[in-house]
Design a protein around this motif. Structure first.
Motif, mmCIF file in Angstrom:
data_model
loop_
_atom_site.group_PDB
_atom_site.id
_atom_site.type_symbol
_atom_site.label_atom_id
_atom_site.label_comp_id
_atom_site.label_asym_id
_atom_site.label_seq_id
_atom_site.Cartn_x
_atom_site.Cartn_y
_atom_site.Cartn_z
ATOM 1 N N GLY A 46 0.885 -1.170 0.130
ATOM 2 C CA GLY A 46 -0.018 -0.123 0.112
ATOM 3 C C GLY A 46 0.928 1.339 -0.018
ATOM 4 O O GLY A 46 0.268 2.225 0.542
ATOM 5 N N ALA A 47 2.202 1.026 -0.617
ATOM 6 C CA ALA A 47 2.951 2.415 -0.307
ATOM 7 C C ALA A 47 2.234 3.613 -1.363
ATOM 8 O O ALA A 47 1.876 3.140 -2.403
ATOM 9 C CB ALA A 47 4.276 1.983 -1.032
ATOM 10 N N ARG A 48 2.427 4.626 -0.801
ATOM 11 C CA ARG A 48 1.833 5.875 -1.607
ATOM 12 C C ARG A 48 3.027 6.273 -2.633
ATOM 13 O O ARG A 48 2.617 6.976 -3.602
ATOM 14 C CB ARG A 48 1.556 7.118 -0.477
ATOM 15 N N THR A 49 4.269 5.996 -2.132
ATOM 16 C CA THR A 49 5.261 6.683 -3.098
ATOM 17 C C THR A 49 5.370 5.704 -4.248
ATOM 18 O O THR A 49 5.602 4.252 -4.097
ATOM 19 C CB THR A 49 6.585 6.291 -2.050
ATOM 20 N N ARG A 50 5.790 6.271 -5.351
ATOM 21 C CA ARG A 50 6.200 5.085 -6.494
ATOM 22 C C ARG A 50 7.719 4.946 -6.224
ATOM 23 O O ARG A 50 8.738 5.397 -6.700
ATOM 24 C CB ARG A 50 6.114 5.922 -7.841
ATOM 25 N N VAL A 51 7.778 3.830 -5.553
ATOM 26 C CA VAL A 51 9.434 3.063 -5.237
ATOM 27 C C VAL A 51 9.941 2.817 -6.636
ATOM 28 O O VAL A 51 9.066 2.265 -7.489
ATOM 29 C CB VAL A 51 9.137 1.881 -4.478
ATOM 30 N N GLY A 52 10.955 3.137 -6.893
ATOM 31 C CA GLY A 52 11.650 2.666 -7.957
ATOM 32 C C GLY A 52 11.009 3.151 -9.153
ATOM 33 O O GLY A 52 11.122 2.416 -10.475
#
Length: 354
Positions: free
Chosen positions: A109-115
């Protein structure tokens, strides 16, 4: 997907990284300054080695610092290389590992666009033979592979150990390396350069020879404060400033503002009884950040966490507070470029919604 360690990774020398001590970091915490400001973290790693681990769950825990991290840029670190592929293609395993971590972050559920962007590794010393490797990395990366990094950090004095990598001397001047690098721009790929301040003249030469290749110098160009440079900060600063002033004349070069927790900077915050507050961190890094912004302009500067490498010296939230303190006198437009827009443009990251 590849999850095995290559023999070279098992036998690799220990990186000159400060040990992360969660209990020590927990001794100081801060509320986020300017928490609504959009940020792209332009440089971090994910890895799992026999002696250390930093995967998506660890990153997400750091991202919950109160700052609005919209996206991140993964930078190669030679983890999870494939042993099954032909020579030269082993870094595909790292890209596959990162994609797995990106999916895990999404499932969490990360709000950040990791990678949102990936800077992969390909051995540019292969010369023309690197082209199929680059093509394979682009295909494997699901539109996320935007650049290539080959670490070039080298110094004749063995006491100057600024990186765990062991490249040959004068890598950026090698004709085979340059032949390999010539394939980046036609494929839309940038180059991340990691050299220390005594090598910036070589990067100037490279930038002049490849004006159509976008280059990002990592960690403000590594002004050394270890080995024979310890105790000579003012002298090194003068040399470093002159070198990056020359580099800034090349419009195809941008610079990353960060890496200050690496041992090579000699700040040694980890030796303090308590972790540094953002005010102290800002005081120490201000001359480097302000010099880079002055010489390159905000549109060619981007902030980076360099986590987990820097995590041994300060926490994620404190670092971004320090960056915000240093830039308190900048205009809002300059802050937007430094914290978000410059990285988005360089790595071709689309609009990241709140």
């Amino acid at each position: 997907m590849s999850t095995s360690f290559s023999d070279s990774q098992k036998n690799a020398p220990a990186a000159p990284h400060v040990t992360i001590r969660p209990e020590w970091l927990a001794l100081h915490a801060e509320e986020a300054i300017d928490p609504a400001r959009p940020i792209i973290d332009a440089h971090h790693h994910l890895w799992e080695f026999p002696d250390k681990r930093y995967r998506s769950d660890n990153l997400l825990a750091d991202l919950r610092s109160g700052h609005d991290i919209r996206a991140t840029v993964f930078i190669e670190c030679q983890t999870h290389y494939s042993r099954e592929r032909p020579p030269g293609f082993a870094p595909l395993g790292e890209v596959e590992f990162v994609l797995d971590e990106i999916r895990a972050a999404g499932e969490a559920g990360a709000r950040t666009r990791v990678g949102a962007a990936i800077v992969a590794n390909a051995d540019l010393l292969l010369g023309d033979a690197v082209e199929p490797v680059l093509a394979a990395l682009i295909e494997a990366g699901e539109s996320r592979v935007k650049g290539i990094r080959n670490i070039g950090v080298w110094h004749a004095d063995p006491s100057v150990k600024a990186s765990a990598a062991t490249p040959p001397p004068h890598l950026l001047l090698d004709p085979r390396f340059r032949q390999g690098l010539s394939h980046l721009a036609p494929l839309g790929l940038s180059f991340d350069a990691w050299v220390v301040h005594t090598q910036i003249d070589e990067l100037c030469s490279l930038a002049a020879a490849f004006p159509d290749t976008r280059i990002a110098l990592n960690h403000v160009g590594g002004p050394l404060a270890i080995g024979p440079y310890r105790g000579h900060r003012d002298e090194v600063f003068t040399q470093w400033r002159a070198a990056i002033a020359q580099l800034a004349r090349h419009p195809n070069v941008s610079i990353k503002l960060g890496g200050f927790g690496m041992a090579l900077f000699g700040f040694d915050f980890h030796a303090m009884p308590r972790p540094p507050a953002s005010s102290l961190l800002a005081q120490n890094i201000r001359p480097y950040v302000e010099t880079c912004v002055e010489l390159f302009g905000a549109d060619r500067c981007m902030f980076e966490s360099n986590f987990p490498v820097d995590k041994g010296n300060f926490s994620y939230g404190v670092l971004w507070n320090a960056f915000k303190r240093v830039t308190s006198g900048c205009t809002d437009a300059e802050k937007s470029r430094l914290f978000h827009d410059s990285a988005a443009g360089f790595y071709r990251i689309g609009v990241v919604p709140a």
